[in-house]
Design an enzyme around this catalytic site. Structure first.
Site, mmCIF file in Angstrom:
data_model
loop_
_atom_site.group_PDB
_atom_site.id
_atom_site.type_symbol
_atom_site.label_atom_id
_atom_site.label_comp_id
_atom_site.label_asym_id
_atom_site.label_seq_id
_atom_site.Cartn_x
_atom_site.Cartn_y
_atom_site.Cartn_z
ATOM 1 C CG ASP A 83 -1.827 1.116 1.316
ATOM 2 O OD1 ASP A 83 -2.212 1.747 0.501
ATOM 3 O OD2 ASP A 83 -1.559 1.806 2.520
ATOM 4 C CG ASP A 132 -1.599 2.245 6.437
ATOM 5 O OD1 ASP A 132 -2.280 3.389 7.261
ATOM 6 O OD2 ASP A 132 -2.013 2.205 5.446
#
Length: 216
Positions: A8, A168
């Site tokens: 990400d 995250d």
């Protein structure tokens, strides 16, 4: 055996929260809407630009028309200011170089719109470090839909058991689950350990270097 590590972007590779907040607040002010303090944006981001702007609008004003109206100002401002405060998290560049040294393919899979994602990567990580960079593309569902992961896997020529996904947020962990790949939830980003575990993280990393130990 791991061959591909997918990351990400916001909250995982880059601490971009301040620039995202500043750009959203600019767009809100331009249209007379109240702005938000920085901590609120930790929970606004993660599902793409449209959802970020929708969450930032007052509840009674969350129409598609209003979102699109402020989106135009957000995109224009962010294009000019996306790197004012954004920086890689400590240890990320060293991690990426180590993974590359070990022969890993590296990819980015972000819900940030594609043009901004593609522009940010060489600015912070140079050319050639990442093999595949995918942001949010028109007509392609955003994460946690697994399409972005499947597209990268197809281009890389790897199978699910050869992929490690790093993110995250709960959205990232759901993306990995939906893709059938192992995941590492990182605690230095925008969300907490509890959210990562609740959404199916295979592993948890508190520091970037810890990710190396999850490479088999």
């Amino acid at each position: 055996m791991t061959k591909l590590v997918i990351f990400d972007l916001d909250g995982t590779l880059l601490n971009s929260l301040q620039d995202l907040a500043a750009s959203t607040n600019y767009a809100l002010r331009r249209h007379g809407y109240p702005t938000h303090e920085l901590p609120a944006y930790r929970y606004f981001v993660g599902n793409g630009i449209n959802k970020l702007l929708e969450r930032a609008l007052p509840e009674s004003e969350r129409t598609e028309e209003n979102m699109l109206k402020i989106r135009e100002d957000f995109v224009a401002y962010y294009a000019e200011h996306k790197a004012d405060f954004t920086a890689p998290y400590d240890g990320i560049c060293e991690l990426l170089r180590e993974l590359k040294r070990r022969g890993m393919l590296l990819a980015v899979a972000s819900n940030k719109y594609h043009s901004a994602t593609v522009a940010l990567i060489p600015e912070y990580f140079g050319e050639g470090l990442f093999d595949f960079v995918y942001g949010q593309r028109d007509g392609v569902p955003i994460k946690p839909d697994p399409t972005i992961v499947f597209d990268i896997m197809k281009e890389a020529g790897v199978t699910q058991d050869e992929v490690l996904y790093v993110g995250d947020s709960g959205v990232d962990m759901q993306t990995a689950v939906n893709s059938g790949v192992a995941s590492v939830g990182v605690t230095w980003g925008f969300r907490d350990r509890e959210e990562l575990l609740k959404n199916g993280a295979s592993y948890i990393a508190d520091q970037p270097w810890e990710i190396v130990k999850f490479i088999d």
